[in-house]
Design a protein around this motif. Structure first.
Motif, PDB file in Angstrom:
ATOM      1  N   MET A 166      -1.393  -2.815  -4.106  1.00 45.55           N
ATOM      2  CA  MET A 166      -2.604  -3.370  -3.675  1.00 45.55           C
ATOM      3  C   MET A 166      -3.532  -1.902  -3.224  1.00 45.55           C
ATOM      4  N   GLU A 167      -2.935  -0.853  -2.723  1.00 49.68           N
ATOM      5  CA  GLU A 167      -3.715   0.305  -2.292  1.00 49.68           C
ATOM      6  C   GLU A 167      -2.756   1.716  -2.544  1.00 49.68           C
ATOM      7  N   GLN A 168      -3.481   2.813  -3.142  1.00 48.08           N
ATOM      8  CA  GLN A 168      -3.288   4.056  -3.086  1.00 48.08           C
ATOM      9  C   GLN A 168      -4.237   4.941  -3.137  1.00 48.08           C
ATOM     10  N   THR A 169      -4.376   6.273  -3.122  1.00 47.67           N
ATOM     11  CA  THR A 169      -5.448   6.903  -3.253  1.00 47.67           C
ATOM     12  C   THR A 169      -5.683   7.523  -4.360  1.00 47.67           C
ATOM     13  N   PRO A 170      -7.084   7.440  -4.886  1.00 48.77           N
ATOM     14  CA  PRO A 170      -7.201   8.331  -6.156  1.00 48.77           C
ATOM     15  C   PRO A 170      -7.047   9.767  -6.241  1.00 48.77           C
ATOM     16  N   SER A 171      -7.213  10.362  -4.891  1.00 47.22           N
ATOM     17  CA  SER A 171      -7.149  11.862  -4.727  1.00 47.22           C
ATOM     18  C   SER A 171      -6.656  12.295  -3.340  1.00 47.22           C
ATOM     19  N   GLN A 172      -7.217  12.040  -2.435  1.00 47.41           N
ATOM     20  CA  GLN A 172      -6.725  12.527  -1.083  1.00 47.41           C
ATOM     21  C   GLN A 172      -6.615  11.269  -0.019  1.00 47.41           C
ATOM     22  N   ASP A 211       0.731  -1.190   0.020  1.00 41.09           N
ATOM     23  CA  ASP A 211       0.149  -0.025   0.004  1.00 41.09           C
ATOM     24  C   ASP A 211       0.680   1.150   0.046  1.00 41.09           C
ATOM     25  N   ASN A 212       0.593   2.151  -0.854  1.00 38.79           N
ATOM     26  CA  ASN A 212       1.580   3.132  -1.066  1.00 38.79           C
ATOM     27  C   ASN A 212       0.818   4.516  -1.165  1.00 38.79           C
ATOM     28  N   MET A 260      -4.112  -0.337  -8.182  1.00 44.11           N
ATOM     29  CA  MET A 260      -5.405  -0.525  -7.449  1.00 44.11           C
ATOM     30  C   MET A 260      -5.258   0.637  -6.438  1.00 44.11           C
ATOM     31  N   PHE A 261      -6.420   0.710  -6.063  1.00 44.16           N
ATOM     32  CA  PHE A 261      -7.021   2.016  -4.846  1.00 44.16           C
ATOM     33  C   PHE A 261      -7.672   1.518  -3.571  1.00 44.16           C
ATOM     34  N   PHE A 262      -7.421   2.416  -2.683  1.00 39.58           N
ATOM     35  CA  PHE A 262      -8.465   2.081  -1.594  1.00 39.58           C
ATOM     36  C   PHE A 262      -8.968   3.748  -1.730  1.00 39.58           C
ATOM     37  N   GLN A 263     -10.079   3.707  -2.096  1.00 43.40           N
ATOM     38  CA  GLN A 263     -11.353   2.654  -2.195  1.00 43.40           C
ATOM     39  C   GLN A 263     -12.171   3.100  -3.645  1.00 43.40           C
ATOM     40  N   LEU A 264     -13.020   2.185  -3.764  1.00 40.37           N
ATOM     41  CA  LEU A 264     -13.901   2.377  -5.022  1.00 40.37           C
ATOM     42  C   LEU A 264     -14.993   3.226  -4.848  1.00 40.37           C
ATOM     43  N   ARG A 265     -15.667   3.016  -3.642  1.00 40.34           N
ATOM     44  CA  ARG A 265     -16.907   3.979  -3.243  1.00 40.34           C
ATOM     45  C   ARG A 265     -16.448   4.742  -1.861  1.00 40.34           C
ATOM     46  N   ARG A 323      -2.393   9.657 -12.019  1.00 37.80           N
ATOM     47  CA  ARG A 323      -1.675   8.826 -13.174  1.00 37.80           C
ATOM     48  C   ARG A 323      -0.205   8.676 -13.166  1.00 37.80           C
ATOM     49  N   LEU A 324       0.414   9.882 -12.935  1.00 41.90           N
ATOM     50  CA  LEU A 324       1.790   9.789 -13.004  1.00 41.90           C
ATOM     51  C   LEU A 324       2.326   8.794 -11.827  1.00 41.90           C
ATOM     52  N   TRP A 325       1.822   8.759 -10.561  1.00 36.52           N
ATOM     53  CA  TRP A 325       2.227   8.032  -9.689  1.00 36.52           C
ATOM     54  C   TRP A 325       1.803   6.617  -9.763  1.00 36.52           C
ATOM     55  N   SER A 326       0.669   6.244 -10.440  1.00 41.31           N
ATOM     56  CA  SER A 326       0.438   4.884 -10.811  1.00 41.31           C
ATOM     57  C   SER A 326       1.442   4.382 -11.618  1.00 41.31           C
TER      58      SER A 326
END
Length: 679
Positions: free
Chosen positions: A306-312, A275-276, A343-348, A328-331
């Protein structure tokens, strides 16, 4: 896990439909595929739902979730839910609750509040893992098992104390050996019965998490705690493998997380997942180093983000939004360093509790018309277009940095010589100096084979484990270049000083003797003065700052390359080179500034025939993934402004645009190039 068998890169994240009314699920099944996602991690914190009491299991909701994922073409990364035990368990079996560092038994709440040595917890968690495996072993959605979640924390209860004594018996065999290795005659601590040994916490040997009276005791407890949690993981792993032997099993690690020895854990994981969560001000090189560390846990094999945040994020003091393009860059940064997933935490986004302000693909507004969703969908489109091209490819490197959790524990438990010495920071200094010049680096353990590398760095190798000195000597004698630093070769694996002069077992290899170690105050510096030129990078007479610690060393067989410029040890060696067999061993006696390290390591690479990757310039990161017949050069612009990168002789096709790329090319702010070149 053989990711080369996947049709495309895994893209998705944590999904918690059980936290929502089922009327919302169909909209999720529209939005998640709309973003181009193909995997969801489910069932992470569902133990209370799956098992409302000790005698009852209810899988109806999870059945519907798994069937729903399959119907919509989404793989399941199925978690075992054992990262947070149910309230009924804590009430019925108080022994499952942890005791904290101050000796207080906790009540139900939070997560990871389970004693890892509780027979009840171990039994019930393993039973749940078995029942999940038996129920879903043939489910078409199931791709990957996820045991528990982000293991961590400590327990100081009576059961852990008894288990610690058993662990010590297995390690030392006799109390005489234990007393010798812990140096217990200091302060009259000799033990005559195993039951006299207590855990090191605020009630006994430790006055803080990293300050202790007896380093040997605290070091062994930290090993024991890591092993105890690993045993919990292994029980679930074995239960799952007994039923689904061909499905990969993992758990999500946390980068440089201090309490757990991830090299040891990696031996029991089918694929590394982590998880990053960097902050917006985390150095790019630090994130890159951590990706490389995770890749290095299994000898360079691809891993899963396995995890990163899409925003904050929600748990930092200041939870800054990721600016447009950063997600996008960090992905792609993760992919560039060996990830075969994004992959992100979380989808909703959660509706309540402590993670309701943690970013998500689907924001609280509940639709796709958001900046974050648009960016995720664009990334999904790009990842889908890549297919399986990158999967399974590796990062070839001729430079390695040695890293060790036990070494870190021992250094930071040390009473002296300075509180400012932080192992990961020193490792990062050397990594960053190479990263900033475009050199690709592997992170390896103290046990790994060194022969593939032209250069091996071991910053602050304080602890020399059995057999290490001989292996390093053999590597250097065969032609390798080895670099280590101040405060190295001091102790054995149990934190006993190796007598006969620092750097102990490394003294013959390095050709020096370190007589004293000076600790500098914050803001205080000495100077490194070059005696002779080292390549074109370090000129004779050039000066650089150094700080933290200064070893006062005498050259025995080593050649003095630079000396201190100040204080009573002015003129004593600070940089030495010792020919050894067909190779050479270097010693850096203080913590240098960035200019020195870039010059020194750049010269060492030049002299070893190690070339940087093309396209490097300030703020631009470069890596290379390779397979048998092709390679992929990643060029990542971490600058907000457009830059022009020079690719030299490297030419090919940009996988993201399909356009040919060669020579000097523009790269937009936060832009990414992935250039495929055939052998």
């Amino acid at each position: 896990m053989d990711t080369t068998k996947l049709p495309k890169m895994l893209y998705g994240g944590d999904y918690n439909p059980e936290q929502w009314d089922e009327s919302i699920w169909p909209e999720d099944m529209r939005l998640i595929p709309l973003a181009g996602m193909n995997i969801a991690t489910v069932n992470v914190f569902s133990w209370a739902m799956l098992q409302p009491n000790e005698d009852t299991y209810n899988f109806e909701t999870l059945d519907r979730i798994m069937d729903m994922l399959h119907k919509n073409g989404i793989y399941a990364c199925l978690a075992t839910s054992t990262g947070a035990h149910p309230a009924w368990m804590a009430r019925k079996y108080p022994e499952v609750l942890r005791t904290d560092f101050d000796g207080r038994q906790r009540k139900f709440g939070g997560r990871h509040n389970s004693c890892p040595n509780s027979p009840v917890y171990r039994s019930l968690s393993t039973q749940l893992a078995s029942k999940l495996a038996e129920r879903y072993k043939d489910h078409p959605a199931l791709l990957l098992w996820h045991v528990s979640n982000e293991y961590g924390g400590e327990c100081y209860c009576d059961r852990c104390e008894a288990a610690f004594r058993d662990w010590l018996r297995a390690k030392y065999g006799t109390l005489d050996k234990l007393n010798e290795q812990w140096n217990t005659r200091f302060w009259g601590h000799s033990f005559y019965d195993w039951d006299e040994i207590v855990l090191p916490n605020a009630q006994s040997e430790q006055w803080s998490s990293d300050r202790t009276c007896f380093q040997g005791i605290s070091l062994d407890y930290t090993r024991f705690n890591s092993d105890s949690l690993l045993d919990c993981y292994k029980l679930e792993y074995d239960a799952i493998k007994a039923i689904t032997p061909d499905l990969p099993v993992t758990t999500n690690l946390m980068g440089t997380y201090k309490p757990l020895d991830y090299f040891k854990w990696a031996k029991h994981m089918d694929i590394i997942a982590w998880d990053n969560y960097p902050s917006m001000d985390t150095p790019t090189s630090y994130t890159s180093m951590t990706h490389d560390l995770m890749r290095g846990l299994k000898n360079g094999a691809p891993f899963l983000l396995m995890e990163q945040t899409p925003s904050q994020q929600n748990w930092q003091a200041y939870n800054t939004l990721k600016r447009p393009g950063i997600m996008r860059l960090w992905s792609y940064q993760a992919v560039a360093h060996g990830s075969d997933s994004v992959m992100f935490f979380q989808l909703r986004r959660s509706v309540g509790a402590c993670e309701k302000y943690h970013g998500a693909l689907i924001e609280h507004v509940g639709h796709e018309h958001t900046r974050v969703f648009r960016e995720c969908a664009q990334l999904g489109k790009e990842l889908n277009s890549l297919g399986n091209k990158l999967l399974g490819s590796r990062l070839p490197s001729r430079i390695a940095i040695m890293y060790d959790w036990e070494n870190r524990w021992a250094i930071e438990y040390s009473s002296g010589p300075t509180v400012d010495l932080k192992y990961v920071d020193e490792v990062h200094k050397y990594y960053r100096a190479l990263h900033e010049q475009g050199y690709q680096v592997d992170i390896v353990s103290f046990e790994d084979d060194l022969s593939p590398y032209a250069i091996v760095l071991a910053p602050v190798m304080y602890m020399v484990k059995p057999g290490m000195a001989a292996r390093i000597e053999a590597y250097v004698a065969a032609g390798g270049k080895f670099v280590t630093t101040f405060f190295s070769g001091i102790v054995n694996e149990n934190d006993l000083v190796t007598l006969g002069g620092y750097p102990g077992e490394l003294r013959g290899l390095l050709g020096i003797w370190a007589e004293e170690i000076d600790a500098l105050f914050p803001g205080q510096h000495n100077r490194i003065v070059m005696k002779d030129a080292l390549g074109t990078q370090l000129q004779a007479g050039s000066e650089y700052n150094c700080s933290i610690l200064c070893d006062l060393i005498h050259a025995e067989s080593a050649e003095v390359m630079a000396v201190y410029g100040d204080d009573f040890y002015k003129g004593m060696p600070v940089l030495t080179r010792n020919p050894f067999g067909s190779g050479e061993a270097w010693y850096v006696a203080s913590s240098p500034d960035a200019d020195f390290l870039q010059g020194f390591l750049g010269a060492l690479c030049d002299n070893s025939g190690v070339k940087p990757l093309p396209g490097k310039q300030p703020g631009v990161e470069v890596t290379l993934r390779a397979q048998e017949d092709r390679s992929y050069l990643f060029v990542l612009n971490h600058n907000a402004a457009e830059v022009f990168v020079e690719l030299g002789e490297y030419a090919g096709v940009d996988l993201l645009t399909g356009e040919p790329v060669a020579g000097q090319v523009p790269l937009a702010g936060y832009g990414v190039l992935i250039i495929e070149q055939f052998a």
